[in-house]
Design a protein around this motif. Structure first.
Motif, PDB file in Angstrom:
ATOM      1  N   ALA A   1       0.769  -1.285   0.089  1.00  0.00           N
ATOM      2  CA  ALA A   1       0.073  -0.063   0.054  1.00  0.00           C
ATOM      3  C   ALA A   1       0.883   1.377   0.059  1.00  0.00           C
ATOM      4  O   ALA A   1       0.520   2.420  -0.368  1.00  0.00           O
ATOM      5  CB  ALA A   1      -1.034  -0.040   1.063  1.00  0.00           C
TER       6      ALA A   1
ATOM      7  N   PRO B   1       1.059   3.078  -3.917  1.00  0.00           N
ATOM      8  CA  PRO B   1       0.141   4.133  -4.432  1.00  0.00           C
ATOM      9  C   PRO B   1      -0.061   5.342  -3.322  1.00  0.00           C
ATOM     10  O   PRO B   1      -0.336   6.363  -3.920  1.00  0.00           O
ATOM     11  CB  PRO B   1      -1.381   3.028  -4.344  1.00  0.00           C
TER      12      PRO B   1
ATOM     13  N   ALA C   1       2.601   7.439  -4.561  1.00  0.00           N
ATOM     14  CA  ALA C   1       2.390   8.000  -5.900  1.00  0.00           C
ATOM     15  C   ALA C   1       1.245   9.138  -5.960  1.00  0.00           C
ATOM     16  O   ALA C   1       1.382  10.316  -6.252  1.00  0.00           O
ATOM     17  CB  ALA C   1       1.721   7.138  -6.963  1.00  0.00           C
ATOM     18  N   TRP C   2       0.173   9.067  -4.940  1.00  0.00           N
ATOM     19  CA  TRP C   2      -0.812  10.080  -4.832  1.00  0.00           C
ATOM     20  C   TRP C   2      -0.214  11.377  -4.003  1.00  0.00           C
ATOM     21  O   TRP C   2      -0.420  12.304  -4.358  1.00  0.00           O
ATOM     22  CB  TRP C   2      -1.941   9.202  -4.210  1.00  0.00           C
TER      23      TRP C   2
END
Length: 117
Positions: free
Chosen positions: A89, A92, A95-96
């Motif tokens: 997890a 992501p 990246a966010w």
């Protein structure tokens, strides 16, 4: 490239450690497959269990430091910390955070009454 497009040193460190944390999770999952799924060896769990434990602790420390240096809101810090629990997890979430500019040098607050431009 504008200043907000580049990662701050703390943001870069967070991104690197988030990748390492996810990579050690993947290794641990593969090790568990080999140990419990195929019954061939427990070497993967032995090795990646230790590596992931260390990576998890480093990730938590780096997330706290990055959150403080980059002035993340509390929700962002909590999300970064919670991302270490489920497998992979952190990728992501990193990246966010990068897309939202949370890994870049924070802009100074505008002076009261200053025009935004």
């Amino acid at each position: 490239m504008t200043r907000s497009d580049t990662l701050a040193p703390a943001g870069r460190m967070f991104a690197i450690v988030a990748f390492i944390e996810a990579a050690t999770w993947a290794g641990l999952l593969l090790g568990m497959l080999l140990k419990y799924g195929t019954g061939t060896t427990d070497l993967g769990v032995w090795l990646f269990g230790r590596l992931h434990g260390a990576a998890f602790l480093v990730y938590v420390a780096v997330a706290v430091v990055a959150g403080a240096k980059l002035r993340w809101p509390m929700w962002a810090l909590l999300l970064a910390l919670l991302a270490a629990i489920p497998p992979l997890a952190t990728l992501p979430v990193e990246a966010w955070f990068r897309r939202r500019g949370l890994l870049s040098t924070p802009r100074p607050a505008a002076a009261p009454g200053a025009l935004a431009g």
